[in-house]
Design a protein around this motif. Structure first.
Motif, PDB file in Angstrom:
ATOM      1  N   UNK A  93       0.619  -1.106  -0.087  1.00  0.00           N
ATOM      2  CA  UNK A  93       0.061   0.356   0.153  1.00  0.00           C
ATOM      3  C   UNK A  93       0.491   0.894   0.252  1.00  0.00           C
ATOM      4  N   UNK A  94       2.341   1.471  -0.541  1.00  0.00           N
ATOM      5  CA  UNK A  94       3.153   2.385  -0.748  1.00  0.00           C
ATOM      6  C   UNK A  94       3.591   3.318   0.821  1.00  0.00           C
ATOM      7  N   UNK A  95       3.192   2.236   1.975  1.00  0.00           N
ATOM      8  CA  UNK A  95       3.902   2.371   2.815  1.00  0.00           C
ATOM      9  C   UNK A  95       4.512   0.882   3.907  1.00  0.00           C
ATOM     10  N   UNK A  96       4.216   0.413   3.356  1.00  0.00           N
ATOM     11  CA  UNK A  96       4.739  -0.827   4.560  1.00  0.00           C
ATOM     12  C   UNK A  96       5.497  -1.922   3.850  1.00  0.00           C
ATOM     13  N   UNK A  97       6.946  -0.597   4.548  1.00  0.00           N
ATOM     14  CA  UNK A  97       9.049  -1.834   3.771  1.00  0.00           C
ATOM     15  C   UNK A  97       8.438  -2.794   4.273  1.00  0.00           C
ATOM     16  N   UNK A  98       9.386  -3.577   3.706  1.00  0.00           N
ATOM     17  CA  UNK A  98       9.590  -4.848   4.450  1.00  0.00           C
ATOM     18  C   UNK A  98      11.128  -5.442   4.175  1.00  0.00           C
ATOM     19  N   UNK A  99      12.667  -5.236   4.553  1.00  0.00           N
ATOM     20  CA  UNK A  99      13.436  -5.898   4.122  1.00  0.00           C
ATOM     21  C   UNK A  99      13.329  -7.364   3.738  1.00  0.00           C
ATOM     22  N   UNK A 100      13.807  -7.846   2.891  1.00  0.00           N
ATOM     23  CA  UNK A 100      13.908  -9.556   2.940  1.00  0.00           C
ATOM     24  C   UNK A 100      15.823 -10.212   2.773  1.00  0.00           C
TER      25      UNK A 100
ATOM     26  N   UNK B  32      21.724   3.628   1.645  1.00  0.00           N
ATOM     27  CA  UNK B  32      21.174   4.202   3.192  1.00  0.00           C
ATOM     28  C   UNK B  32      20.027   4.779   3.338  1.00  0.00           C
ATOM     29  N   UNK B  33      19.494   5.165   2.058  1.00  0.00           N
ATOM     30  CA  UNK B  33      18.290   6.041   1.413  1.00  0.00           C
ATOM     31  C   UNK B  33      17.235   5.286   2.238  1.00  0.00           C
ATOM     32  N   UNK B  34      17.005   3.617   1.106  1.00  0.00           N
ATOM     33  CA  UNK B  34      16.000   2.888   1.401  1.00  0.00           C
ATOM     34  C   UNK B  34      15.903   2.463   2.674  1.00  0.00           C
ATOM     35  N   UNK B  35      17.014   2.500   3.301  1.00  0.00           N
ATOM     36  CA  UNK B  35      16.985   1.727   5.002  1.00  0.00           C
ATOM     37  C   UNK B  35      16.181   2.311   5.817  1.00  0.00           C
ATOM     38  N   UNK B  36      16.523   3.324   4.991  1.00  0.00           N
ATOM     39  CA  UNK B  36      15.702   4.828   7.013  1.00  0.00           C
ATOM     40  C   UNK B  36      13.650   4.222   6.613  1.00  0.00           C
ATOM     41  N   UNK B  37      13.740   3.613   5.235  1.00  0.00           N
ATOM     42  CA  UNK B  37      12.206   3.663   4.840  1.00  0.00           C
ATOM     43  C   UNK B  37      11.481   1.757   6.228  1.00  0.00           C
ATOM     44  N   UNK B  38      12.665   0.913   6.037  1.00  0.00           N
ATOM     45  CA  UNK B  38      12.260  -0.105   6.744  1.00  0.00           C
ATOM     46  C   UNK B  38      11.876   0.167   8.389  1.00  0.00           C
ATOM     47  N   UNK B  39      11.004  -0.251   9.019  1.00  0.00           N
ATOM     48  CA  UNK B  39      11.292   0.030   9.903  1.00  0.00           C
ATOM     49  C   UNK B  39      10.723  -1.406  11.228  1.00  0.00           C
TER      50      UNK B  39
END
Lengths: 385, 289
Positions: free
Chosen positions: B237-244, B282-289
């Motif tokens: 939904x454009x907001x919940x980020x998950x790193x695999x 670094x930019x992407x990492x900030x999006x994972x909670x």
């Protein structure tokens, strides 16, 4: 006022929208462009009011509208879209694709000048430039004819499995208000059988479309398309008669007006036909033996009929509201090609009249007839108007 | 590394892909997961060649081959026709290359996402026009050699995954052939999330185009993830980020060393690339909670 009347005061475009409402397409990908937009607006209003069901797709371009129309059609449902001018040209690639896929889409096109420079005026070059795409093409002269021909186009396209384009001109027809007799739902339901093609994109069937083919397969496929186009002539005549039987209005695939005893025939397509009818009436009153041939079905071109109608006529004057730089008027070229080698073929005067939407009056047409009568034709189109 | 996949045979052997082709591998995982109640749309690409010439097909589902810029619109047309017939179960999937997605097909894709069309769109991203002989696309990364950028590409790769996230679509995922279990899980997830455009960008190293051996597809794919160049993640939904799967200590130098498309790079070039990758990560990492 007759209470049982189905007659409404409508613009040419809205007469088309009413036909689409009655035809009940399943999928309608749309994109706005002047002067087509009122067609799609009234369709979406019908849809919002619950008078139509089906899927409206508000696309981001005409190219995508035609792309979606093709696949929806190949999935086995009835499809309608509409466009004009630059929009039709943006679709050009997909027009070939649609015909190649034998997708019986019906599209309405409102003839409008092509840029550059920019203009919004009636000019048939946009659709005539699509004459080699494999689409059936009908040219209409008023809203009533556009309404009825839209119904016919679905009947013909779905029998033949080729897409059909129904066409009228910007503003002179698209935005002019006239009384239009709307077909009833019962009439249209009786006229148009359900579209349920045996070949379609369906996991239960498993058939694919569009894979690469060999040279021979390609040639055979194009030959089949040509054969289908040939069959349109008879199927279109029949579809016109069948509609006439139901609603009392018919047009033929071409029309001869006061051609009895004519030595001179004016040939037109689209809105200029009405003007030419008036000119013919006035010339006949003056004793000039003139008649009118209106070409309604332009693709396939009714070659055999035209040869028969014009054989033995002394002179033909073609009025072209379109222009192909380097060759001239497109109807003029088509007619010359159709008449080549005919015994007793008429002399042909090709006049570029009304290009860019310039006004051609009955007086202009009468003047052109008078001058043509006294002149030998040249071998190319001549600018008039 | 072993993996087990429960697969329904939709993609078949005997297809026309190059030996070791990453796209063929991706198609196997994707199509066999989608199953037989599906219709595919494919534009001109290696995928179209792999799907087979008439009357043959390597895919035992209906495949419609469209024009290069029209995949998303074509897929949407099929889905709407199915909906109009009351069929809400058949999956419609567009499978296009990066040229057909990042470049010429992007307008139609963005519009289909905006309309929330109920389709799955898979981009098999091999970072260039490989079927026409390795030309640059906007998915080609910085400095990579292609035949239209013989001195190396001067601009970075377009970030289409994040652009798709910005459309607030229900599901966006990055995946790659070196992580088949992850790819299969993402296809299944995309199938479960109905009612909107689901986008999966699958990095598929092109053996010929990137200049790696026939056997190196999966290894190259894994190096891209492990060096931080291509993190595997998903966004709902454009907001919940998950790193695999993210970087595990390997460097850009480790990644580029195995590929001929980077062999013209100087050590300074590699440092610049490393800085670009660090910045993006670094930019992407900030999006994972």
């Amino acid at each position: 006022m007759k209470t049982d009347s189905n007659r409404l005061l409508l613009s040419g475009n809205h007469a088309v929208s009413h036909a689409v409402r009655l035809v009940k397409p399943n999928v309608m990908p749309v994109y706005p462009i002047t002067p087509q937009t009122p067609i799609l607006e009234l369709i979406t209003e019908f849809h919002a009011a619950g008078e139509m069901t089906g899927e409206i797709m508000t696309m981001e371009s005409e190219h995508s509208a035609m792309a979606a129309a093709i696949t929806a059609s190949l999935t086995g449902v009835r499809v309608f879209t509409a466009t004009a001018s630059q929009g039709l040209l943006l679709m050009h690639e997909m027009l070939h694709y649609a015909a190649g896929a034998r997708a019986p889409i019906v599209m309405f096109n409102v003839n409008r000048t092509l840029g550059s420079p920019w203009g919004f005026w009636p000019d048939q070059t946009d659709s005539l430039a699509q004459r080699d795409t494999g689409w059936i093409q009908y040219y209409c002269e008023n809203g009533q004819e556009s309404h009825d021909t839209t119904l016919q186009a679905f009947r013909v396209a779905e029998q033949i499995l080729l897409p059909a384009m129904v066409i009228h001109e910007a503003f002179y027809v698209s935005h002019s208000m006239e009384a239009v007799e709307i077909a009833t739902q019962e009439q249209v339901d009786a006229y148009l059988p359900e579209f349920n093609p045996p070949h379609r994109l369906d996991p239960q069937i498993g058939e694919s479309w569009g894979n690469t083919v060999s040279q021979v397969m390609f040639q055979n496929h194009r030959r089949d398309m040509g054969d289908a186009m040939e069959r349109v002539l008879d199927v279109a005549k029949k579809a016109d008669q069948e509609l006439q039987d139901l609603v009392g209005r018919g047009y033929g695939i071409h029309e001869q007006y006061r051609c009895e005893g004519a030595e001179f025939i004016i040939t037109t397509m689209g809105s200029m036909t009405g003007t030419a009818r008036d000119a013919v009436d006035e010339l006949r009153a003056e004793g000039v033996p003139v008649g009118l041939l209106k070409i309604k079905l332009f693709r396939p071109f009714p070659v055999a009929d035209v040869r028969e109608i014009l054989s033995g006529i002394a002179k033909v004057m073609v009025l072209d509201r379109n222009f192909a730089p380097g060759t001239g008027g497109i109807l003029y070229q088509e007619l010359k090609a159709a008449l080549y080698g005919l015994k007793g073929a008429p002399e042909i005067h090709g006049y570029l009249a009304g290009v860019g939407g310039t006004n051609i009056s009955p007086v202009n047409i009468k003047d052109m007839v008078h001058s043509a009568i006294g002149e030998k034709p040249v071998a190319h189109s001549v600018w008039k108007g | 590394m072993g993996y087990e996949i429960q697969e329904e045979k939709v993609f078949n052997s005997g297809h026309a892909a190059c030996p070791g082709c990453s796209e063929a591998l991706a198609l196997r995982f994707i199509l066999n997961t989608l199953g037989k109640d599906a219709i595919a749309v494919v534009p001109p690409s290696c995928i179209a060649i792999i799907s087979g010439p008439q009357p043959l097909s390597s895919m035992s589902i209906p495949v419609y081959q469209t024009t290069l810029e029209a995949s998303a619109a074509s897929a949407a047309g099929i889905k709407r026709a199915l909906i109009s017939k009351g069929n809400n179960h058949t999956n419609v999937v567009a499978i296009a290359g990066d040229g057909g997605t990042y470049d010429i097909g992007f307008q139609a894709l963005s519009a289909a996402a905006e309309r929330n069309e109920d389709i799955i769109y898979v981009c098999l991203d091999n970072e260039g026009y490989m079927n026409t002989g390795t030309q640059k696309s906007s998915a080609t990364p910085s400095m990579a050699f292609t035949t239209s950028t013989p001195a190396g590409k001067l601009s970075p790769k377009k970030n289409v995954p994040e652009i798709m996230v910005a459309h607030n679509i229900p599901y966006m995922a990055t995946a790659t052939t070196g992580y088949p279990d992850d790819l299969v899980r993402k296809v299944k997830k995309a199938m479960e999330i109905k009612g909107g455009l689901r986008f999966i960008n699958v990095l598929t190293p092109c053996l010929a185009g990137w200049g790696v051996p026939d056997s190196a597809g999966p290894k190259t794919s894994r190096l891209a993830v492990q060096s931080g160049i291509y993190p595997l993640y998903e966004v709902e939904n454009g907001e919940t980020y998950t790193l695999n799967y993210g970087p595990n200590g390997l460097s850009v130098a480790d990644y580029v060393a195995t590929q001929k498309r980077y062999r013209h790079l100087s050590p300074e070039d590699v440092e610049l690339l490393q800085a670009e990758v660090n910045h993006d990560w670094e930019k992407l990492q900030k999006k994972f909670k």
